[in-house]
Design a protein around this motif. Structure first.
Motif, mmCIF file in Angstrom:
data_model
loop_
_atom_site.group_PDB
_atom_site.id
_atom_site.type_symbol
_atom_site.label_atom_id
_atom_site.label_comp_id
_atom_site.label_asym_id
_atom_site.label_seq_id
_atom_site.Cartn_x
_atom_site.Cartn_y
_atom_site.Cartn_z
ATOM 1 N N THR B 195 0.819 -1.044 -0.160
ATOM 2 C CA THR B 195 -0.046 0.036 0.008
ATOM 3 C C THR B 195 0.912 1.191 -0.087
ATOM 4 O O THR B 195 0.337 2.459 -0.491
ATOM 5 N N ALA B 196 2.036 1.048 0.407
ATOM 6 C CA ALA B 196 3.039 2.206 0.481
ATOM 7 C C ALA B 196 3.685 2.779 -0.855
ATOM 8 O O ALA B 196 4.464 3.774 -0.948
ATOM 9 N N VAL B 197 3.612 1.693 -1.787
ATOM 10 C CA VAL B 197 4.536 2.103 -3.096
ATOM 11 C C VAL B 197 3.726 2.822 -4.048
ATOM 12 O O VAL B 197 2.381 3.124 -3.992
ATOM 13 N N ASP B 198 4.185 3.417 -5.203
ATOM 14 C CA ASP B 198 3.617 4.147 -6.029
ATOM 15 C C ASP B 198 2.437 3.511 -6.698
ATOM 16 O O ASP B 198 2.460 2.225 -7.055
ATOM 17 N N PRO B 199 1.092 4.090 -6.553
ATOM 18 C CA PRO B 199 -0.077 3.595 -6.828
ATOM 19 C C PRO B 199 0.015 3.038 -8.403
ATOM 20 O O PRO B 199 -1.095 2.294 -8.585
ATOM 21 N N GLY B 200 0.860 3.590 -9.041
ATOM 22 C CA GLY B 200 0.929 3.017 -10.451
ATOM 23 C C GLY B 200 1.665 1.745 -10.743
ATOM 24 O O GLY B 200 1.598 1.101 -11.943
ATOM 25 N N THR B 201 2.245 1.265 -9.565
ATOM 26 C CA THR B 201 2.869 -0.078 -9.766
ATOM 27 C C THR B 201 1.847 -1.217 -10.087
ATOM 28 O O THR B 201 0.870 -1.341 -9.354
ATOM 29 N N GLU B 202 2.420 -1.864 -10.736
ATOM 30 C CA GLU B 202 1.456 -3.403 -11.056
ATOM 31 C C GLU B 202 1.768 -4.309 -9.843
ATOM 32 O O GLU B 202 2.922 -4.579 -9.573
ATOM 33 N N ILE B 203 0.671 -5.058 -9.263
ATOM 34 C CA ILE B 203 0.870 -6.138 -8.524
ATOM 35 C C ILE B 203 0.206 -7.356 -8.928
ATOM 36 O O ILE B 203 -0.822 -7.112 -9.635
ATOM 37 N N TYR B 204 0.943 -8.319 -8.669
ATOM 38 C CA TYR B 204 0.464 -9.638 -9.006
ATOM 39 C C TYR B 204 0.176 -10.391 -7.585
ATOM 40 O O TYR B 204 1.534 -10.987 -7.269
ATOM 41 N N TRP B 205 -0.649 -10.584 -7.091
ATOM 42 C CA TRP B 205 -1.001 -11.406 -5.703
ATOM 43 C C TRP B 205 -1.398 -12.415 -5.787
ATOM 44 O O TRP B 205 -2.391 -13.121 -6.833
ATOM 45 N N GLY B 206 -0.960 -13.474 -4.932
ATOM 46 C CA GLY B 206 -1.769 -14.930 -4.832
ATOM 47 C C GLY B 206 -1.645 -15.562 -3.401
ATOM 48 O O GLY B 206 -0.757 -15.030 -2.462
ATOM 49 N N ALA B 207 -2.737 -15.942 -3.073
ATOM 50 C CA ALA B 207 -2.906 -16.468 -1.517
ATOM 51 C C ALA B 207 -3.080 -18.016 -1.930
ATOM 52 O O ALA B 207 -3.760 -18.312 -2.780
ATOM 53 N N TYR B 208 -2.721 -19.042 -0.648
ATOM 54 C CA TYR B 208 -3.069 -20.300 -0.644
ATOM 55 C C TYR B 208 -2.724 -21.006 -2.109
ATOM 56 O O TYR B 208 -3.552 -21.733 -2.566
ATOM 57 N N LEU B 209 -1.513 -20.596 -2.745
ATOM 58 C CA LEU B 209 -1.270 -21.017 -4.157
ATOM 59 C C LEU B 209 -1.413 -22.243 -4.107
ATOM 60 O O LEU B 209 -0.833 -23.211 -3.365
ATOM 61 N N GLY B 210 -1.883 -23.014 -5.212
ATOM 62 C CA GLY B 210 -1.884 -24.269 -5.675
ATOM 63 C C GLY B 210 -2.933 -25.015 -4.819
ATOM 64 O O GLY B 210 -3.069 -26.342 -5.067
ATOM 65 N N THR B 211 -3.822 -24.532 -3.860
ATOM 66 C CA THR B 211 -4.723 -25.419 -3.055
ATOM 67 C C THR B 211 -5.942 -24.831 -3.584
ATOM 68 O O THR B 211 -6.266 -23.932 -4.338
ATOM 69 N N GLY B 240 -8.218 -18.640 9.626
ATOM 70 C CA GLY B 240 -7.423 -18.399 10.705
ATOM 71 C C GLY B 240 -5.887 -18.256 10.520
ATOM 72 O O GLY B 240 -5.032 -18.230 11.462
ATOM 73 N N TRP B 241 -5.496 -18.403 9.170
ATOM 74 C CA TRP B 241 -4.080 -18.348 8.666
ATOM 75 C C TRP B 241 -4.034 -17.796 7.195
ATOM 76 O O TRP B 241 -5.137 -18.053 6.612
ATOM 77 N N ILE B 242 -2.971 -17.318 6.744
ATOM 78 C CA ILE B 242 -2.753 -17.030 5.405
ATOM 79 C C ILE B 242 -1.579 -17.226 4.804
ATOM 80 O O ILE B 242 -0.412 -16.792 5.790
ATOM 81 N N MET B 243 -1.384 -17.796 3.860
ATOM 82 C CA MET B 243 -0.037 -17.841 3.161
ATOM 83 C C MET B 243 -0.071 -16.811 1.724
ATOM 84 O O MET B 243 -0.715 -17.497 0.998
ATOM 85 N N ASP B 244 0.651 -16.076 1.698
ATOM 86 C CA ASP B 244 0.435 -15.107 0.194
ATOM 87 C C ASP B 244 1.765 -14.641 -0.146
ATOM 88 O O ASP B 244 2.695 -14.455 0.724
ATOM 89 N N THR B 245 1.864 -14.268 -1.267
ATOM 90 C CA THR B 245 3.009 -13.724 -2.010
ATOM 91 C C THR B 245 2.767 -12.736 -3.018
ATOM 92 O O THR B 245 1.715 -12.701 -3.631
#
Lengths: 256, 256
Positions: B195-211, B240-245
């Motif tokens: 949230t603190a980077v330049d808002p024009g930055t592209e983000i590719y986000w994923g959570a619980y990948l492969g599940t 109750g938990w999260i794994m994301d990158t």
């Protein structure tokens, strides 16, 4: 609709192929193979071994795609690579357009991981954007040479809470080891750029990782830098090609 | 001599296990499992599924290792982690010393890759250094969540000839996106530091990948940052938990 699978097949050890990649290998009717000429014959054989071992009990076609000449003397590296990609995209669109039937499934095998310094994905994305191609694609990750390197040296690439920088030999030569970063992985280094870093830096080097030709060397650049250069030159001359990568770890300011 | 295999089992998709990992799973007489309490029950089940699917037709023992409490409020992050590692090393040495017979083969399963932000290797190296342990170890690489992320978004982590920076949420918050680097992978970010980077930055986000719980979102930080925060908070509360990158890609200065 045609489907193209971009399959990461690991860095060289056929055992480092995933179950997901094996399933993907078995979905493909056609394997598109880039013809790089004769100098990397070992890699062609290794790729064949992977296909035969994991997708051998069925019929598939191998279709070769010629590789355009790349201008390696151009000082404008990025532009030269981009021009070369354009040419490749033209060839791929033509070959895949002609050889992959509607409803068919093709595959492109990528050494290492398709997401790390590999141009396959960029070219496929480009040709999939052509409406006439009617092409969908999927990506299957693979063990990269960086991971094979770390596993064989039995080291972690990262230190607690610290960043990791992955770069090319060219950029290491230009930028050095970035500030606030103690761990740098270097790929695509044809010029042994590690010789220019602080000689107290630790280096973990590996070539032909996962194959029977694998070479591993580690120590400080001072102690093993020359040995790596010699081993690299000798292996390259003998085999006609080399694939190597290394981790640089900055010397601790106050060694324990 | 005792042998311990440190096996990377991928980011969550049981299909992303390698043939090498499957062979390793089948060599182990004892699996050492860290008991993190109840909150990551899904991961425990997933790990059991992998063991049963790939090493199910034989007898092996599962031995649990208690997890010491980690002081997460300490401002001295690195020191707190190192103290915690010391405690873990003591417990592991005791349990492995008691449960792994001379000539026996044990295994430790690691989510993702043992070389990327995982403490298993450092602890094993430490206890293998104790002469009384008489312990050898091997490392088997695994598909990391970073690679699963790139494959699911069908993107390359790297751009032509450009470096990639892999860092933690904490370091991103402190350092921002480093100069001369357009691509940054962020792991272990509990605070949505994007949230603190330049808002024009592209983000590719994923959570619980492969599940089956996998969530993928991408766009500029401006467009999808809030959506990612909301999805992350909701999923974390529910499970109750999260794994994301995620990957951050700097906006081009002159968009084409």
């Amino acid at each position: 609709m045609r489907l193209l699978l971009i399959i990461g097949i690991g860095a060289g050890d056929p055992d480092q192929v995933t179950v997901q990649a094996i399933k993907a290998l078995n979905r493909a009717d056609v394997f598109f193979v880039v013809d790089k000429g004769t100098d990397k014959q070992d890699m062609v054989l290794l790729r064949q071994e992977i296909c035969e071992r994991y997708a051998g009990n069925r019929s598939y076609r191998m279709v070769s795609m010629p590789e355009p000449e790349r201008d390696r003397r151009s000082p404008a590296y990025r532009q030269a690579v981009e021009r070369w990609r354009e040419e490749r995209a033209g060839i791929w669109a033509e070959v895949i357009g002609a050889e992959l039937a509607d409803g068919g499934c093709g595959a492109l095998l990528v050494w290492g991981d398709p997401g790390l310094y590999d141009s396959t994905l960029a070219i496929v994305e480009q040709i999939a954007g052509l409406p006439a191609m009617d092409l969908e694609f999927e990506v299957i990750p693979g063990i990269s040479s960086v991971q094979a390197l770390a596993a064989r040296h039995r080291i972690s690439l990262t230190q607690v809470g610290s960043p990791l920088y992955i770069t090319t030999g060219r950029r290491l030569a230009e930028d050095g080891i970035p500030e606030h970063c103690d761990d740098v992985v270097v790929m695509l280094d044809a010029s042994c750029s590690f010789t220019a870093v602080d000689p107290g830096t630790e280096i973990y080097w590996g070539a032909y990782l996962g194959t029977r030709d694998e070479i591993l060397l580690s120590g400080t650049v001072r102690d093993v830098g020359g040995q790596i250069q010699a081993a690299r030159g000798e292996a390259r001359a003998r085999k006609g090609w080399i694939m190597d990568t290394y981790l640089l770890r900055r010397a601790k300011a106050n060694p324990a």
